[in-house]
Design an enzyme around this catalytic site. Structure first.
Site, PDB file in Angstrom:
ATOM      1  N   GLN A  31      30.185 -20.408  34.805  1.00 31.64           N
ATOM      2  CA  GLN A  31      30.820 -20.989  35.997  1.00 31.64           C
ATOM      3  C   GLN A  31      31.721 -19.955  36.672  1.00 31.64           C
ATOM      4  O   GLN A  31      32.460 -19.250  35.981  1.00 31.64           O
ATOM      5  CB  GLN A  31      31.642 -22.213  35.601  1.00 31.64           C
ATOM      6  N   CYS A  69      26.329 -31.241  41.863  1.00 31.97           N
ATOM      7  CA  CYS A  69      26.697 -30.201  42.824  1.00 31.97           C
ATOM      8  C   CYS A  69      26.028 -30.471  44.170  1.00 31.97           C
ATOM      9  O   CYS A  69      26.045 -29.634  45.053  1.00 31.97           O
ATOM     10  CB  CYS A  69      26.328 -28.813  42.301  1.00 31.97           C
TER      11      CYS A  69
HETATM   12  N1  SAH Z   1      26.422 -27.495  32.344  1.00 29.73           N
HETATM   13  C1  SAH Z   1      26.297 -26.073  32.525  1.00 29.73           C
HETATM   14  C2  SAH Z   1      25.185 -25.639  33.475  1.00 29.73           C
HETATM   15  C3  SAH Z   1      24.966 -26.470  34.708  1.00 29.73           C
HETATM   16  S1  SAH Z   1      23.918 -25.729  35.902  1.00 29.73           S
HETATM   17  C4  SAH Z   1      27.627 -25.491  32.966  1.00 29.73           C
HETATM   18  O1  SAH Z   1      28.535 -26.233  33.375  1.00 29.73           O
HETATM   19  O2  SAH Z   1      27.800 -24.294  32.895  1.00 29.73           O
HETATM   20  C5  SAH Z   1      22.396 -26.563  35.645  1.00 29.73           C
HETATM   21  C6  SAH Z   1      21.579 -25.998  34.503  1.00 29.73           C
HETATM   22  O3  SAH Z   1      20.374 -26.765  34.401  1.00 29.73           O
HETATM   23  C7  SAH Z   1      21.140 -24.557  34.669  1.00 29.73           C
HETATM   24  O4  SAH Z   1      21.578 -23.833  33.552  1.00 29.73           O
HETATM   25  C8  SAH Z   1      19.605 -24.633  34.727  1.00 29.73           C
HETATM   26  O5  SAH Z   1      18.973 -23.539  34.109  1.00 29.73           O
HETATM   27  C9  SAH Z   1      19.324 -25.905  33.995  1.00 29.73           C
HETATM   28  N2  SAH Z   1      18.062 -26.610  34.295  1.00 29.73           N
HETATM   29  C10 SAH Z   1      17.386 -26.664  35.459  1.00 29.73           C
HETATM   30  N3  SAH Z   1      16.332 -27.481  35.385  1.00 29.73           N
HETATM   31  C11 SAH Z   1      16.314 -27.978  34.120  1.00 29.73           C
HETATM   32  C12 SAH Z   1      15.465 -28.882  33.428  1.00 29.73           C
HETATM   33  N4  SAH Z   1      14.417 -29.448  34.027  1.00 29.73           N
HETATM   34  N5  SAH Z   1      15.758 -29.179  32.151  1.00 29.73           N
HETATM   35  C13 SAH Z   1      16.841 -28.626  31.534  1.00 29.73           C
HETATM   36  N6  SAH Z   1      17.673 -27.759  32.143  1.00 29.73           N
HETATM   37  C14 SAH Z   1      17.423 -27.428  33.424  1.00 29.73           C
END
Ligand code: SAH
Length: 458
Positions: free
Chosen positions: A287, A413
């Site tokens: 983040q 988001c």
């Molecule tokens: N919760 C984490 C990341 C959120 S961003 C944080 O706060 O840092 C959203 C994440 O979802 C990304 O890391 C992306 O790679 C992942 N993502 C996207 N599509 C997905 C899917 N179909 N299944 C699982 N993860 C996924």
């Protein structure tokens, strides 16, 4: 909707009043119900404009003169920031930015006939200098290597020294690196001819650890005098503990290539988030606003109501930052994430923080893992979802609700997909039980992050 014939003609000049601000930070005026989008205008302002483009359902215009200005306008904002897209809300006072983000969610809910309340946006002070990561393009301008930014939706490069929303120390390091590259006469990348060497400089800085990483991204495998450059960077900036060389020879907008070499120091930097330690590499997802991320996670965890006995699923877990925060307050946390390297990092991070015993991380699609966990008979008390902008899928919502967790906490988001998904949750027997809380992760920009709590209807 009835077909509208544009009531204005291209190049026409007219006086309008701005009645709204779009989610792309454009002022909106209406001429006989026909919306005109006008950059650098704010609600309540009266402006003389010239129409620049018309389509069937809406048009664009640009300001010729301001007849009445908004009290929420920041006078003399650095125009460059807005042009570059670094700060599309830079001309709006911060209080009004927070209200804009709250209203954006409220308006979308209203449109969807969802009668839900939205709290005031949780902001930060000062709303500048917050980004812990910068990736700036490098170009040759009038024979000199420059760092800067591209104007929104264009290939116009603008040299810049103060990036406004980046950690001030990151800007200083960027300027030092720029000057060192000038000294060694390292050629900047030329996009048009796909020649030259340095494409981007990426800098990350630990908010608490103060450790700095510099990544020099080149088109060529070879970076002349790489060792000397790295040494000079560390001499001039002793807080730089990692200097890396990344090679990206493709014609692409993607910044980093596959291959990364160590030039000096170590491969990664560390930082902490709510006291948990994380190791961050050149490619790691982390983040970018640490101050607000702590607030966001704390609000989400508070709303999850953990007591230490719960089984929790963290879908879309990235490198496990939320999972590990929750693991401190829960019996067991299952995380899933689609990027394999992120899960490798999540497992490492679990070990670093002595939380490997009550966390499990899986690589894959959240949707299919949700179904697998359900088949395995796992009964989560809380499911946390933090999906990318496109939001959740119908089948994910189905399997999540079929597991009948007491609570679902949704970090979003993108308010548009959030509102769409809330409608489906409602159909699946889950209702929003607390006001939606927007948390400003990206001051000066139009991004809107929020936390929503859903509970199973009794
Ligand atoms: N919760 C984490 C990341 C959120 S961003 C944080 O706060 O840092 C959203 C994440 O979802 C990304 O890391 C992306 O790679 C992942 N993502 C996207 N599509 C997905 C899917 N179909 N299944 C699982 N993860 C996924």
């Amino acid at each position: 909707m009835a077909k509208i014939n544009a009531p204005v003609r291209n190049k026409e000049e007219l006086e309008v009043e701005i009645i709204d601000l779009s989610y792309q930070a454009m002022g909106v005026a209406k001429v006989d119900n026909y919306p005109l989008f006008i950059a650098d205008t704010l609600p309540g302002e009266k402006v003389m404009v010239k129409v620049t483009k018309t389509t069937k359902n809406f048009g664009y215009a640009r300001v010729l003169a301001y007849l009445k200005k908004s009290p929420d306008r920041v006078e003399n904002p650095k125009q460059k920031y807005m042009q570059t897209g670094i700060a599309p809300l830079g001309h709006l006072k911060y209080e009004a930015q927070l209200q804009f983000k709250q209203k954006l969610i409220q308006d979308l809910l209203k449109k969807a006939h969802l009668d839900l309340s939205v709290d005031q946006t949780l902001g930060m002070e000062p709303p500048y200098g917050y980004r812990n990561k910068a990736q700036v393009p490098v170009r040759q301008v009038r024979g000199q290597l420059e760092i800067g930014f591209f104007k929104q939706n264009s290939h116009d490069f603008l040299p810049l020294e103060n990036f406004m929303i980046q950690d001030k120390r990151i800007d200083e390091v960027l300027l030092a690196v720029r000057d060192i590259l000038r000294f060694y006469r390292t050629p900047a990348y030329n996009e048009e001819h796909h020649n030259g060497v340095i494409r981007h400089i990426l800098v990350r800085r630990g908010y608490y650890s103060k450790e700095v990483m510099v990544v020099l991204v080149t088109r060529t495998k070879d970076l002349r005098q790489a060792k000397e450059i790295a040494q000079k960077i560390q001499e001039q900036c002793p807080d730089v503990v990692s200097v890396l060389h990344n090679i990206n020879d493709k014609k692409t907008n993607v910044i980093l290539g596959q291959e990364t070499r160590l030039l000096a120091g170590k491969e990664t930097i560390t930082d902490t988030l709510n006291g948990l330690s994380f190791e961050i590499g050149a490619q790691s997802f982390y983040q970018v606003n640490p101050v607000q991320t702590e607030k966001l996670y704390n609000e989400a965890i508070k709303r999850a109501g953990l007591t230490g006995n719960e089984t929790v699923i963290d879908a879309y877990c990235g490198i496990g930052t939320i999972s590990l925060n929750m693991a401190k307050h829960a019996k067991k946390v299952y995380g899933v994430e689609i990027v394999p390297q992120a899960i490798k990092d999540a497992k490492e991070n679990a070990k670093r923080n002595y939380l490997a015993h009550n966390t499990e991380f899986e690589v894959g699609d959240a949707e299919s893992w949700m179904a697998k966990w359900q088949a395995q008979g796992i009964k989560p008390d809380v499911i946390m979802v933090d999906p990318p902008r496109k939001g959740l899928t119908e089948s994910l919502i189905e399997s999540a609700t079929q597991m009948a967790p007491r609570k679902i906490v949704y970090i979003s988001c993108n308010p548009a997909t959030l509102v769409r998904d809330l409608q489906q949750f409602k159909d699946c027997g889950y209702e929003v039980t607390q006001p939606i809380l927007p948390v400003d992760q990206f001051p000066q920009t139009t991004h809107v992050e929020s936390v929503t709590v859903l509970e199973r209807k009794k």
